[in-house]
Each structure stands twice: as C-alpha cells, then as structure tokens.
Motif scaffolding. Sequence first.
Motif, short mmCIF file in Angstrom:
data_model
loop_
_atom_site.label_atom_id
_atom_site.label_comp_id
_atom_site.label_asym_id
_atom_site.label_seq_id
_atom_site.Cartn_x
_atom_site.Cartn_y
_atom_site.Cartn_z
N SER A 1 0.78 -1.01 -0.07
CA SER A 1 0.26 -0.05 0.08
C SER A 1 0.79 1.19 0.03
O SER A 1 0.56 2.03 -0.75
N LEU B 1 2.19 1.88 -3.43
CA LEU B 1 1.46 2.26 -4.58
C LEU B 1 0.87 3.77 -4.25
O LEU B 1 0.69 4.32 -5.29
N ASP B 2 1.03 4.08 -2.86
CA ASP B 2 0.61 5.47 -2.71
C ASP B 2 1.75 6.38 -3.27
O ASP B 2 1.43 7.53 -3.68
N GLN B 3 3.04 6.06 -2.89
CA GLN B 3 3.99 6.70 -3.45
C GLN B 3 4.21 6.87 -4.87
O GLN B 3 4.63 8.01 -5.46
N ILE B 4 3.82 5.79 -5.75
CA ILE B 4 3.73 5.85 -7.10
C ILE B 4 2.68 6.84 -7.26
O ILE B 4 2.86 7.59 -8.44
N THR B 5 1.69 6.75 -6.88
CA THR B 5 0.50 7.51 -7.36
C THR B 5 0.62 9.08 -7.14
O THR B 5 0.33 9.80 -7.82
N ALA B 6 1.39 9.43 -5.89
CA ALA B 6 1.45 10.59 -5.80
C ALA B 6 2.93 11.27 -6.51
O ALA B 6 3.27 12.30 -6.50
N ASN C 1 6.63 5.04 -12.41
CA ASN C 1 5.51 3.92 -12.73
C ASN C 1 6.53 2.42 -13.32
O ASN C 1 5.89 1.60 -13.19
N LEU D 1 6.28 -0.68 -11.06
CA LEU D 1 5.28 -1.55 -10.93
C LEU D 1 5.47 -2.65 -11.33
O LEU D 1 5.01 -3.76 -10.68
N SER E 1 -4.40 -3.12 -6.85
CA SER E 1 -4.47 -2.33 -8.15
C SER E 1 -4.05 -3.21 -9.18
O SER E 1 -4.17 -2.79 -10.56
#
Length: 230
Positions: A195, A198-203, A208, A211, A227
């Motif tokens: 989690s 993924l939060d750091q990638i989203t921010a 990317n 991933l 995701s």
Amino acid sequence: MDLFNEITRKWLKHDVVIYSTMIQGLFQVGRCGDARKLFDEMHGKGQMPGQLTYGIILEGLCNNHQIEEALSLFHLMGDSKLNTDIVVYNILIDGASQCGKFDIARRLFQDLTDKGLCHNVQTYNVMISGLCREGLVGDAKDLFLKMAESDFPPNNVTYRVLLQGYLKNQYYDDIEILLHEMYGRRYSLDASTLSLLLDQITAGLLGNPLLELIGKLVPKELVGASSFST
C-alpha cells in the motif's frame, strides 16, 4: 476470574501455567495493576516465574506503555538467568522503541554485546524498525548491512521493515535495489508495504516503471485486493 477463583474453593493449587494464563489475559484487557498483583502473589506462594511467565509480564507491561515498570522489573532481576535470554531483550528493545524511549532501546541493544549475548534476526529487525521510526534511516541501513555479514542474515521481515522505513522517510535512492534483492531471494511484499509503495507511485514520488517489479513481489492472496488486478 471465576474459574481461577474456583480452583481455590476446590482446595486445588494454582500452578505456573494457570498464573501465566491469567496474567496474560489481564494484560490483554488492560488490567495491568491486577496482572502485576497476581505476579507478586504467584511469587509469594513459591511459584517461581519461568522464562515464559517473565516474558508475558514484560511484554504485557510494554504493550500497555508501561516501559518504566518493565525496566524496573528487569533491573530487579539483575543478572539472573531470566535476563540472559535474547527473547527478553527483544521484548524490551521493541517496547522501549514503541514507547518513544529509543535511547533506552539502544542501550539495551549495546548491553547484549557487553554481556556476550548474540543478537538474532528479531533483535536486528526490532532495532532497524526503531531506527527508521526515529528517522535514522542511514543508521538503519548500516545495521542492515552489518546484519547481512552476521550469522543472522536479513529475512523477509527485515526487508519489509527497511523498505517501509525508506518509504516513510522519503529515502528513495535504494528502494529499487532493495526490491530487486527481495525478488532475487524470492521474498514477497505484505499488504501494508504494498500500500505504501502504491501510494508513493500514485503521488508521483516513485516512477511507474517500478510497477512491474512490484507486481512480481505481490503474493497471490494480495493480487485481488491490489491495483494489479485492474
């Protein structure tokens, strides 16, 4: 408590196992004073605490944020055999760190070396976690490298702890290296670490391209909840 008291009414005696079970239960519901009284009663009746009981009361005190009380009992025991068990030190080091007394945790960690006792994997993991919690990520990394050269190399938990420390302290330089090492060792990510990643990638704090590598580290039971399933 009713069953515990019934033992006396039936002229039976409480043994170490019964006392230990009750003490653990009292700590779990936050009745620390009653747990400590029962421990003293047990001691007063000649039921000497073994390593299991000792660990239960120390962990119970630490989990209820009574680290000073736990340390007082630890020092009261002095150089007894009970204080030469690495499990006892792991409980206290983790408890002190969790309670914001990291200076005490560090002293206990050093005390192990001074007494000629060996750190084990859990000891290292607890210290690495504490260092990261204090923002001392560089020191955590140094300890991780020292651990890799010891008789107790990092395990899956160690990698997860250090990875979370990197992420929470925005220490991004070595994340990809750590992930590649995990993949090489066939380790996996747990839900909380996944989690965070993924939060750091989203921010936009991590790229990317990571991933694909992260996807290789996600166990099957987590795929549906992440995701990666979409």
